[in-house]
Each structure stands twice: as structure tokens, then as C-alpha cells.
Design an enzyme around this catalytic site. Structure first.
Site, PDB file in Angstrom:
ATOM      1  N   ARG A  94     -31.098 -13.411  -0.959  1.00 50.24           N
ATOM      2  CA  ARG A  94     -32.395 -13.831  -0.428  1.00 50.24           C
ATOM      3  C   ARG A  94     -33.480 -12.788  -0.646  1.00 50.24           C
ATOM      4  O   ARG A  94     -33.330 -11.622  -0.296  1.00 50.24           O
ATOM      5  CB  ARG A  94     -32.265 -14.147   1.060  1.00 50.24           C
ATOM      6  CG  ARG A  94     -33.554 -14.689   1.694  1.00 50.24           C
ATOM      7  CD  ARG A  94     -33.362 -14.904   3.171  1.00 50.24           C
ATOM      8  NE  ARG A  94     -32.409 -15.965   3.430  1.00 50.24           N
ATOM      9  CZ  ARG A  94     -31.576 -15.983   4.475  1.00 50.24           C
ATOM     10  NH1 ARG A  94     -31.569 -14.979   5.337  1.00 50.24           N
ATOM     11  NH2 ARG A  94     -30.749 -16.991   4.657  1.00 50.24           N
ATOM     12  N   HIS A 140     -21.105 -11.666  -1.921  1.00 53.08           N
ATOM     13  CA  HIS A 140     -21.674 -10.598  -1.102  1.00 53.08           C
ATOM     14  C   HIS A 140     -20.789  -9.357  -1.099  1.00 53.08           C
ATOM     15  O   HIS A 140     -21.187  -8.312  -0.600  1.00 53.08           O
ATOM     16  CB  HIS A 140     -21.864 -11.121   0.337  1.00 53.08           C
ATOM     17  CG  HIS A 140     -22.719 -10.268   1.200  1.00 53.08           C
ATOM     18  ND1 HIS A 140     -22.215  -9.543   2.262  1.00 53.08           N
ATOM     19  CD2 HIS A 140     -24.048 -10.010   1.175  1.00 53.08           C
ATOM     20  CE1 HIS A 140     -23.197  -8.887   2.859  1.00 53.08           C
ATOM     21  NE2 HIS A 140     -24.314  -9.151   2.221  1.00 53.08           N
ATOM     22  N   ARG A 171     -25.445  -4.312  15.963  1.00 55.84           N
ATOM     23  CA  ARG A 171     -26.845  -3.917  15.854  1.00 55.84           C
ATOM     24  C   ARG A 171     -27.801  -5.044  16.235  1.00 55.84           C
ATOM     25  O   ARG A 171     -28.754  -4.850  16.968  1.00 55.84           O
ATOM     26  CB  ARG A 171     -27.146  -3.495  14.417  1.00 55.84           C
ATOM     27  CG  ARG A 171     -28.557  -2.979  14.199  1.00 55.84           C
ATOM     28  CD  ARG A 171     -28.895  -2.911  12.723  1.00 55.84           C
ATOM     29  NE  ARG A 171     -29.199  -4.216  12.167  1.00 55.84           N
ATOM     30  CZ  ARG A 171     -29.022  -4.562  10.899  1.00 55.84           C
ATOM     31  NH1 ARG A 171     -28.506  -3.704  10.055  1.00 55.84           N
ATOM     32  NH2 ARG A 171     -29.340  -5.773  10.473  1.00 55.84           N
TER      33      ARG A 171
END
Length: 702
Positions: free
Chosen positions: A410, A440, A569
Site C-alpha cells: 500500500r 509480506h 504498539r
């Protein structure tokens, strides 16, 4: 407080937290860095801009389903009128907090230091004359105001572009009373312009491009009176949707899709706070948006562009003291990496240790005549990459180079398409992965002739092959000559290129085949062991936790007695510390100077422990719609190093950590009485690198 139990209905399990609200809560924690007075002023501005950039991406990717559901008046399901209203309320509060911070704290602090962005009303006669000259010379030749009428409909407005809408009095040159005009602000011009020193009186004075245009709008409409005007910016849904099963050339389809990305469905409209109701209603109607999608802002409609100020003022004393990482401690620059890997695996903890270690590995492979083949996955490398240039050189030197390029990374699609075309043009084998899945996984495999046999050397990473982000993101690079792991890496490359069935994997966990199932099996096994009275422990560090199957497995294991710490996170849908439900699960988020990005999964049963590194977060998309890898660290010493640096250090962080409470809200940790606060990132920086020495700097982050 961003989430409460009554706000959890957007997921299949109503007891879980809302993913999108959790993501906005993460941005609240990032914004805290812009609030902290112990942070240098320009860095506070940078964090404010980071939040704005994050919100831009949030709207581009996450907002459309909520908006479409609201417009369709859907009342049930994950996306509904209610979910849109909840999200809009949280977004408006966050944006309001941003601009309050900008106007009431940051800008006054800059002005006290002689750094000021002058409005038209604040400029003296000489400064106005200079701005007039700048407008005539640099700006006006690029402006074409468009008056709207039946033959001039509303122009195409690109995603996130800056524009002015103007309402005019009087009649046009043909005697008509069309009263609306649009002025597009050229993207090629800088958003901030520094005034010459002779006009600044010893200060650093700037004018914004929008202020320059605003001051001279009337000059663009000869014979008409400017009645009302406002800046505006529209954000559009920008997730590329390509039916991979229905295209013969994915690269070409994506390149064509990129041409239309800037003109997707509108999801947000930003206008100046003083924009009239007439103009705001006109724009909302034009873009087909409800009133809740309108954001009136007291300041620049695009705070992201204020990052230019950081470079323009040239005040190093208002920035973090630069951190200089050392070359990886396990690597010896004067010695062959291949020889070192024959003795022991190497870990590089980035950016505390330099990414140059990874480049050195590839560089030696490119220039080593014994290396026959290089295989690598490419997800994000950036537009200007030494690593890609090294691959080009490898092809030139006659090595077999195979690159698996993810075209659908993206917002990096165009850069990856360009790299793919370049590599293909010089003879590299370029593979685009598996239809319907994003590749990925981050891996590089070197095949080297040694004597009469071939030996493989591998690099696996939790992060991207991007030298720029490698200075800002915390990641783990793992170099290994382990025959089992490298053989399975080769099998993965063959699978991605040929689509052939994978053989049984003993070392690597690969999504979408094994990773999800193996994680759940590992968690469930520890749950059963805990129920039988055995000592068990799970500590997992990741960026996001939103996969419901994994969340349910963790909750069940916690209820069976497993002690679980999750260092997440960003978005996390698992509610921690809820009495009678998740008592044994703690969730912590660490937001520091660096972006936490490493994924580390630790499992312990009695005295036996296992640790996996991974490219994957615990999200459904990572488990079923991507090619991901998790791999074990089998060296006991290296495993302990990862436990100490990536897990224990963060669980004891008393500066940058936030703990989730039973209500789903996060609270910034407070140092315990009589204890010196510890910051994991700061400690690791001091262990592995150095800060440039600066005279007179005394604040904690200097």
C-alpha cells in the site's frame, strides 16, 4: 477515554474492543509526544505531523465502510450508522486536540524563540510588498481559477490536494451571476516560504503558500468582488481494489489503478474554521458527504506539510540529538560474513545497530565470485535504494537473481512497479507472488559454491529492506547458515515462483498455511499445561492484535492460568485485566522516539522456552491474506538476548509505556516511588550506539 464496554459492539464478539477506536487511541498516545515538554520543540511538531499523516491514512483506508454503512442507513453489523457516529465523535475530538495544541502551545513556543509563520494581517508594508512580488513571480503563473457554470462543472479535486473555494459578487464577463469558483493550489510549490533575513529583523519568519494566495485572491477575479472564501481539502478512499482473478497483467492493472487512486470516493472534507455555511454545504453536497464528515480546522488544513518547517529553520538545538548506530556487534567488518555465519547465527537489532550490516551481507554476496544466486522478496524499499542497485549489479556480474516483488504494498505500488520493470529489463527473474495474497515475508537467500557443494545463507527480518525506515523502525534482522531453515526458505521461493505445493515445513511457519494454526496450537497447548498446574508464560510483541481467533485463544489460555504479557504498539481488540475474564493478561503499548516494529513471540513451559521472530502481526489479513513467515531462534544465547532486549526491557519501561486498564483505556505509566525511570529505547541506544555530543543540552531526550 476512547473505549468502554458499551463501545465494543462493532466486532463479532461484543466483549472485544473496537478496532478502529483502538487505532485512534494509538494516535492519542503518539500525540502525547507533541505535548511532552521534555521533547525538543521541533520534534514535538514532527509528532503532531505524524499524527496528521496517520489520520490521513486512516481516512484513506479505514473510513469508507463506516461512511457507506451510514449513508445506507445500516443499523446492524460491524459497520453501521452507530459505528460511523462513534468513529466521527472520536475523530473530531482528536483533530480538535491537535489544533488546540498547535495554536495554544506549539506556535506560541516557536514565537518565543523568534520563529513565526506570519499571517497577512501581521505582515508590515515591506513584507507585504515582498509577498506580492513572490505571488506575481512564482505563484500566479501557475493558478487557473475555474468559475463554475453548466459548461464548467466542478473540477476533479485530487486526494489531499489544497484548494480554495470562492464565492463572488457581481456578474461575470458574459453577464451571468455564477458565484462559485475553485482555485487549485499547485502541489509543486512549497507550502512554507521563508522571508529574506533583511525583512525578518533577526527572526526566522515564514509565510504559508495558502496565506499568500488568500491575500491576493481578489486579483484573480477582475471585475468581481470576493464575498466569501475558504481553503478546503478532500480525503478519498485510496485502497486499490483489483480483481486479480480477472486480470491477465497485474502490473499493468495496478499501474492503471494508480492513475485513479487520487479520485476515489470522498470520505472527509476539511475546511477553514471560518468557512461559511453556504460554502461548506455546497462542498458537502458536491462530494456527497454528510455533515459529520466535515472538519473545520483552526489552522492549516494540512498539518503534515508543516514538517517543512523543521528543515527550513535549521535549528539542531530544537531537534533530537542525532543517534549514530554502530556497525552490528556480532559482525566483524574485516572478515567474510559467510565465514562468520558458518560459526554462529547473527542478530542485528535495528536501528540500535546499523542496517549497514544487512547491506554488507548483500554487498559481499554481489562481489563474491563463489556466489551463484540471490533470491529476495521486496515489499517496501523506497524509490532510491542502494539495495536495489546492488541487485542490479548482481545481474550485471552474471549471478542468477530472483526477486519476488509485491506490487500491492500500500502506497508503495508505483515504486515497486518501477523496480520490477527495471530488474526485468536487465535480465533478473521477477515474480509477483501468489494471486490474491500479498507477499509480506522479508527474506533473502544466497547460494554459494563451497568446494564441491552448494551452501545457502539466509537473511530473515521482521521489517522491510528500506534503508531509510531502517533508521527509524525497531526491527530484528536474522542472518543464518542453518541448513534446515535455509532449505525451507528455498522451498518458499520455489512455491512463490511456481505455485507448487509446499512440502512439510519443520522450521518455518508460513501464512496462509501454518502460521495461524500453529500459533493457536501453541497457545492452546500452554493453556492445557497451565490447567494441569504447570508453570507457563507467553510474552508477545507486535504492532497490532485484531485477529479474533487468536484473541479468543489467548483469553482462554489466560483463564486456564497462563500468565500473558502482550506488547502491542497500535490497535488491540483484546480487553486486558477485566476481572473474571482476562485477569491474567496484561496489554502494554510503548510509544517512543523510534517506531516499534519488531514481532517477537515467546512461549515457555516449565524450563523449556521457544522464541519466534516474524514478519506478521496478529491480524486476520496477515494470517489468511498474506504470505508471512515466523521462524525460530534456536541459539540459546541469541534467544536470551532477544528476551532481554525486546521483551523484558519493554515490560519494565517506565517512561514511554502505556498500560491498558480494565475499561479498555490506556494510562501512561508512572515511575514507582524512589525508582529511577527506565526507557527501553533510550537504554538500547546507549548500549549499541552513541549520541552526537552537543554543548549545553540537558533535557532527557538530548
Amino acid at each position: 477515554m476512547w473505549t468502554s464496554f458499551q463501545d465494543r459492539a462493532s466486532l463479532a464478539d461484543p466483549r472485544l474492543l473496537d478496532r478502529d477506536l483502538s487505532l485512534l487511541a494509538f494516535n492519542e498516545r503518539v500525540l502525547d509526544w507533541a505535548v511532552r515538554e521534555d521533547v525538543p520543540l521541533l520534534e514535538r511538531l514532527r509528532f503532531l505531523c505524524i499524527v496528521s499523516s496517520n489520520l490521513d491514512e486512516f481516512f484513506e483506508v479505514r473510513a469508507e465502510p463506516h461512511l457507506s454503512a451510514a449513508q445506507a442507513k445500516d443499523s446492524k453489523g460491524q459497520y453501521s450508522v452507530a459505528s460511523f457516529e462513534r468513529l466521527a465523535l472520536a475523530l473530531h475530538k482528536l483533530v480538535e486536540r491537535q489544533y488546540t495544541l498547535y495554536n495554544e502551545q506549539l506556535m506560541p513556543a516557536f514565537e518565543a524563540l523568534g520563529i513565526h509563520i506570519l499571517s497577512h494581517g501581521e505582515r508590515n508594508a515591506a513584507q507585504r510588498a515582498w509577498v506580492q512580488q513572490y505571488f506575481e513571480k512564482e505563484v500566479r503563473p501557475l493558478l487557473i481559477p475555474v468559475g463554475l457554470d453548466p459548461s464548467h462543472p466542478f473540477p476533479q479535486v485530487a486526494n489531499k490536494s489544497l484548494n480554495f473555494i470562492v464565492r463572488l459578487k457581481g456578474k461575470d464577463a458574459f453577464g451571468r451571476e455564477n458565484d462559485i469558483a475553485i482555485v487549485k493550489v499547485p502541489r509543486v510549490l512549497p507550502r512554507l516560504i521563508r522571508l529574506p533575513d533583511k525583512l525578518a529583523g533577526g527572526k526566522a519568519l515564514f509565510v504559508s503558500l495558502s496565506s499568500v494566495i488568500r491575500a491576493h485572491l481578489a486579483e484573480l477575479f477582475s471585475g468581481r468582488e470576493v464575498w466569501q472564501f475558504s481553503q478546503f481539502r478532500v480525503t478519498r478512499h485510496s485502497d486499490l481494489a483489483v480483481d486479480e482473478d480477472d486480470v491477465q497483467n497485474l502490473r499493468m492493472a495496478l499501474r492503471q489503478g494508480l492513475e485513479h487512486r487520487h479520485y476515489g470516493q470522498a470520505v472527509r472534507l476539511e475546511v477553514s474554521a471560518g468557512c461559511s455555511e453556504y460554502l461548506s454545504e455546497f462542498l458537502l453536497k458536491q462530494f456527497g458527504l454528510p455533515a459529520r464528515s466535515l472538519y473545520r480546522v483552526h489552522g492549516p488544513v494540512n498539518l503534515v506539510r508543516l514538517t517543512q518547517l523543521i528543515d527550513l529553520v535549521n535549528r539542531p538545538d530544537l531537534c533530537f540529538v542525532p543517534y549514530v548506530p554502530n556497525f552490528p556487534v556480532q559482525m566483524h567488518p574485516g572478515r567474510s560474513v559467510f565465514e562468520q555465519l558458518q560459526e554462529r547465527d547473527i542478530l542485528i537489532h535495528q536501528p540500535y545497530e546499523s542496517f549497514d550490516g544487512v547491506l554488507s551481507f548483500l554487498r559481499q554476496a554481489v562481489h563474491d565470485p563463489k556466489v551463484l544466486a540471490i533470491k529476495q522478496t521486496i515489499y517496501r524499499t523506497g524509490a532510491d535504494s542502494e539495495l536495489m542497485e546492488l541487485l542490479r549489479e548482481a545481474v550485471r556480474r552474471g549471478k542468477e537473481v530472483t526477486v519476488v516483488v509485491e506490487l500491492k504494498a500500500r502506497f508503495d505500488e508505483e515504486a515497486n512497479i518501477n523496480w520490477a520493470e527495471m530488474l526485468e529489463s536487465i535480465g533478473a527473474q521477477v515474480v509477483y507472488g501468489v494471486v490474491g495474497l500479498k507477499t509480506h515475508a522479508k527474506m533473502m537467500l544466497i547460494t554459494r559454491r563451497e568446494g564441491k557443494s552448494l551452501k545457502r545463507y539466509g537473511h530473515l527480518s521482521t521489517g522491510n529492506y528500506n534503508p531509510r525506515t531502517a533508521k527509524l523502525y525497531t526491527d530484528i534482522s536474522h542472518l543464518t547458515a542453518d541448513a534446515g531453515i535455509t532449505a525451507e526458505m528455498d522451498q518458499v521461493f520455489v512455491h512463490l515462483a511456481s505455485q507448487s505445493k509446499l512440502p512439510r515445513m519443520r522450521h518455518l511457519w508460513m501464512a496462509p498455511f501454518h502460521l495461524h494454526r500453529n500459533l493457536i496450537a501453541k497457545i492452546d497447548a500452554l493453556g492445557r499445561a497451565a490447567e494441569a498446574g504447570k508453570d507457563t508464560r507467553i510474552v508477545a510483541k507486535m504492532n497490532s492484535l485484531t485477529d479474533e481467533a487468536l484473541v479468543r485463544s489467548l483469553i482462554a489460555a489466560g483463564q486456564q492460568g497462563v500468565k500473558i504479557d502482550l506488547i502491542v504498539r497500535g490497535a488491540c481488540v483484546l480487553p486486558a485485566q477485566v476481572p473474571g475474564y482476562t485477569d491474567n493478561i496484561r496489554v502494554r503499548s510503548v510509544i517512543g522516539r523510534l517506531l516499534e516494529h519488531s514481532r517477537v513471540f515467546y512461549f515457555r513451559l516449565e524450563e523449556a522456552d521457544e522464541l519466534y521472530l516474524s514478519s506478521a502481526d496478529w491480524m486476520n489479513r496477515n494470517m489468511v491474506r498474506r504470505v508471512e513467515l515466523a521462524w525460530p531462534v534456536t541459539d540459546a544465547g541469541l534467544r536470551q538476548r532477544l528476551v532481554d532486549e525486546c521483551l523484558v526491557a519493554y515490560l519494565h519501561d517506565g517512561i514511554d509505556a502505556w498500560d491498558m486498564g480494565a475499561d479498555g483505556a490506556y494510562a501512561h505509566v508512572a515511575p514507582k516511588e524512589h525508582q529511577v525511570a527506565h526507557g527501553a529505547q533510550r537504554a538500547l541506544m546507549e548500549r549499541y550506539g552513541r549520541f552526537e555530543k552537543r554543548y549545553g543540552r540537558t533535557k532527557p531526550w538530548t
